[in-house]
Design a protein around this motif. Structure first.
Motif, PDB file in Angstrom:
ATOM      1  N   UNK A   1       0.797  -1.223   0.000  1.00 58.30           N
ATOM      2  CA  UNK A   1       0.000   0.000   0.000  1.00 58.30           C
ATOM      3  C   UNK A   1       0.826   1.268   0.000  1.00 58.30           C
ATOM      4  N   UNK A   2       2.045   1.180  -0.516  1.00 57.86           N
ATOM      5  CA  UNK A   2       2.924   2.354  -0.603  1.00 57.86           C
ATOM      6  C   UNK A   2       3.335   2.547  -2.052  1.00 57.86           C
ATOM      7  N   UNK A   3       3.747   3.771  -2.383  1.00 59.23           N
ATOM      8  CA  UNK A   3       4.149   4.029  -3.763  1.00 59.23           C
ATOM      9  C   UNK A   3       5.567   3.535  -4.021  1.00 59.23           C
ATOM     10  N   UNK A   4       5.858   3.286  -5.279  1.00 50.73           N
ATOM     11  CA  UNK A   4       7.181   2.876  -5.719  1.00 50.73           C
ATOM     12  C   UNK A   4       7.446   3.504  -7.078  1.00 50.73           C
ATOM     13  N   UNK A   5       8.616   3.209  -7.643  1.00 44.88           N
ATOM     14  CA  UNK A   5       8.966   3.800  -8.935  1.00 44.88           C
ATOM     15  C   UNK A   5       9.870   2.853  -9.712  1.00 44.88           C
ATOM     16  N   UNK A   6       9.739   2.905 -11.011  1.00 42.35           N
ATOM     17  CA  UNK A   6      10.629   2.198 -11.930  1.00 42.35           C
ATOM     18  C   UNK A   6      11.114   3.236 -12.934  1.00 42.35           C
ATOM     19  N   UNK A   7      12.411   3.508 -12.901  1.00 46.73           N
ATOM     20  CA  UNK A   7      12.998   4.504 -13.796  1.00 46.73           C
ATOM     21  C   UNK A   7      13.782   3.762 -14.873  1.00 46.73           C
ATOM     22  N   UNK A   8      13.459   4.056 -16.133  1.00 47.69           N
ATOM     23  CA  UNK A   8      14.178   3.465 -17.264  1.00 47.69           C
ATOM     24  C   UNK A   8      15.026   4.580 -17.868  1.00 47.69           C
ATOM     25  N   UNK A   9      16.335   4.320 -17.966  1.00 46.49           N
ATOM     26  CA  UNK A   9      17.267   5.334 -18.457  1.00 46.49           C
ATOM     27  C   UNK A   9      17.888   4.849 -19.761  1.00 46.49           C
ATOM     28  N   UNK A  10      17.761   5.641 -20.791  1.00 47.82           N
ATOM     29  CA  UNK A  10      18.371   5.357 -22.090  1.00 47.82           C
ATOM     30  C   UNK A  10      19.554   6.311 -22.240  1.00 47.82           C
ATOM     31  N   UNK A  11      20.753   5.750 -22.438  1.00 46.07           N
ATOM     32  CA  UNK A  11      21.951   6.569 -22.624  1.00 46.07           C
ATOM     33  C   UNK A  11      22.461   6.359 -24.041  1.00 46.07           C
ATOM     34  N   UNK A  12      22.696   7.457 -24.736  1.00 46.42           N
ATOM     35  CA  UNK A  12      23.202   7.400 -26.109  1.00 46.42           C
ATOM     36  C   UNK A  12      24.539   8.126 -26.143  1.00 46.42           C
ATOM     37  N   UNK A  13      25.591   7.407 -26.580  1.00 42.84           N
ATOM     38  CA  UNK A  13      26.925   7.990 -26.664  1.00 42.84           C
ATOM     39  C   UNK A  13      27.348   8.102 -28.124  1.00 42.84           C
ATOM     40  N   UNK A  14      27.891   9.256 -28.498  1.00 41.33           N
ATOM     41  CA  UNK A  14      28.362   9.410 -29.879  1.00 41.33           C
ATOM     42  C   UNK A  14      29.674   8.648 -30.064  1.00 41.33           C
ATOM     43  N   UNK A  15      30.019   8.374 -31.304  1.00 39.35           N
ATOM     44  CA  UNK A  15      31.302   7.701 -31.547  1.00 39.35           C
ATOM     45  C   UNK A  15      32.455   8.641 -31.237  1.00 39.35           C
ATOM     46  N   UNK A  16      33.608   8.051 -30.955  1.00 33.42           N
ATOM     47  CA  UNK A  16      34.785   8.886 -30.703  1.00 33.42           C
ATOM     48  C   UNK A  16      35.138   9.626 -31.993  1.00 33.42           C
ATOM     49  N   UNK A  17      35.428  10.878 -31.858  1.00 34.40           N
ATOM     50  CA  UNK A  17      35.752  11.682 -33.027  1.00 34.40           C
ATOM     51  C   UNK A  17      34.512  12.255 -33.688  1.00 34.40           C
ATOM     52  N   UNK A  18      33.362  11.819 -33.291  1.00 31.59           N
ATOM     53  CA  UNK A  18      32.075  12.295 -33.795  1.00 31.59           C
ATOM     54  C   UNK A  18      32.040  12.419 -35.322  1.00 31.59           C
ATOM     55  N   UNK A  19      32.244  11.295 -35.968  1.00 33.91           N
ATOM     56  CA  UNK A  19      32.180  11.265 -37.427  1.00 33.91           C
ATOM     57  C   UNK A  19      30.744  10.949 -37.827  1.00 33.91           C
ATOM     58  N   UNK A  20      30.194  11.785 -38.684  1.00 34.50           N
ATOM     59  CA  UNK A  20      28.806  11.633 -39.112  1.00 34.50           C
ATOM     60  C   UNK A  20      28.598  10.276 -39.770  1.00 34.50           C
ATOM     61  N   UNK A  21      27.569   9.573 -39.330  1.00 35.37           N
ATOM     62  CA  UNK A  21      27.252   8.281 -39.920  1.00 35.37           C
ATOM     63  C   UNK A  21      27.818   7.095 -39.162  1.00 35.37           C
ATOM     64  N   UNK A  22      28.747   7.325 -38.225  1.00 36.52           N
ATOM     65  CA  UNK A  22      29.272   6.229 -37.417  1.00 36.52           C
ATOM     66  C   UNK A  22      28.197   5.791 -36.417  1.00 36.52           C
ATOM     67  N   UNK A  23      28.269   4.541 -35.977  1.00 34.11           N
ATOM     68  CA  UNK A  23      27.244   4.047 -35.049  1.00 34.11           C
ATOM     69  C   UNK A  23      27.370   4.688 -33.666  1.00 34.11           C
ATOM     70  N   UNK A  24      26.239   4.784 -32.985  1.00 35.05           N
ATOM     71  CA  UNK A  24      26.210   5.301 -31.627  1.00 35.05           C
ATOM     72  C   UNK A  24      26.040   4.120 -30.661  1.00 35.05           C
ATOM     73  N   UNK A  25      26.454   4.314 -29.430  1.00 32.29           N
ATOM     74  CA  UNK A  25      26.320   3.284 -28.400  1.00 32.29           C
ATOM     75  C   UNK A  25      25.100   3.641 -27.560  1.00 32.29           C
ATOM     76  N   UNK A  26      24.158   2.689 -27.476  1.00 31.57           N
ATOM     77  CA  UNK A  26      22.934   2.914 -26.704  1.00 31.57           C
ATOM     78  C   UNK A  26      22.871   1.883 -25.587  1.00 31.57           C
ATOM     79  N   UNK A  27      22.656   2.349 -24.368  1.00 34.08           N
ATOM     80  CA  UNK A  27      22.472   1.426 -23.250  1.00 34.08           C
ATOM     81  C   UNK A  27      21.143   1.730 -22.560  1.00 34.08           C
ATOM     82  N   UNK A  28      20.553   0.682 -22.026  1.00 35.13           N
ATOM     83  CA  UNK A  28      19.281   0.791 -21.312  1.00 35.13           C
ATOM     84  C   UNK A  28      19.507   0.284 -19.894  1.00 35.13           C
ATOM     85  N   UNK A  29      19.227   1.135 -18.928  1.00 37.67           N
ATOM     86  CA  UNK A  29      19.346   0.769 -17.520  1.00 37.67           C
ATOM     87  C   UNK A  29      18.011   1.039 -16.839  1.00 37.67           C
TER      88      UNK A  29
END
Length: 122
Positions: free
Chosen positions: A46-74
């Motif tokens: 009978x108490x409240x709780x929470x579930x937080x979903x965090x999506x983190x997106x990291x650019x590639x090193x050097x930030x070259x257009x079209x390179x893949x990004x790293x996505x993590x879900x926590x």
């Protein structure tokens, strides 16, 4: 002077579809299980709780257009828990918690008395 605005409007991809595909569905399964656990705990306590979903997106090193990004879900589950029931204690003259009332005199020396098996007529 007229300017042409021939930009294509793109529809964003569905987030649910991304989540189901991430890590071959493991992220979706884990978050679904945590959501189920949260619902159960809220219902039980009978108490409240929470579930937080965090999506983190990291650019590639050097930030070259079209390179893949790293996505993590926590996820971070904060489900309510049962509270331990409180207990009553007294504080003695030394400032320590005790179950016995320090103002009360020592208990009597009690012993087990068996009941008489015969009752005499008077």
């Amino acid at each position: 002077m007229t300017t042409s605005t021939d930009q294509q409007v793109t529809e964003p991809a569905e987030f649910a579809a991304f989540l189901v595909q991430h890590l071959a569905g493991r992220a979706h399964e884990e978050i679904s299980a945590e959501f189920h656990e949260l619902l159960s705990a809220v219902n039980e306590h009978g108490k409240k709780g929470a579930l937080v979903v965090r999506i983190t997106v990291e650019p590639p090193k050097g930030h070259i257009d079209g390179d893949p990004v790293v996505i993590s879900v926590d996820s971070d589950l904060k489900a309510p828990k049962a509270s331990a029931p409180p207990s009553l204690y007294f504080v003695d003259h030394d400032g320590n918690a005790t179950r016995n009332d320090p103002r009360q005199t020592a208990a009597f020396d009690l012993r087990d008395v068996t009941t008489a098996t015969e009752i005499k007529d008077i």
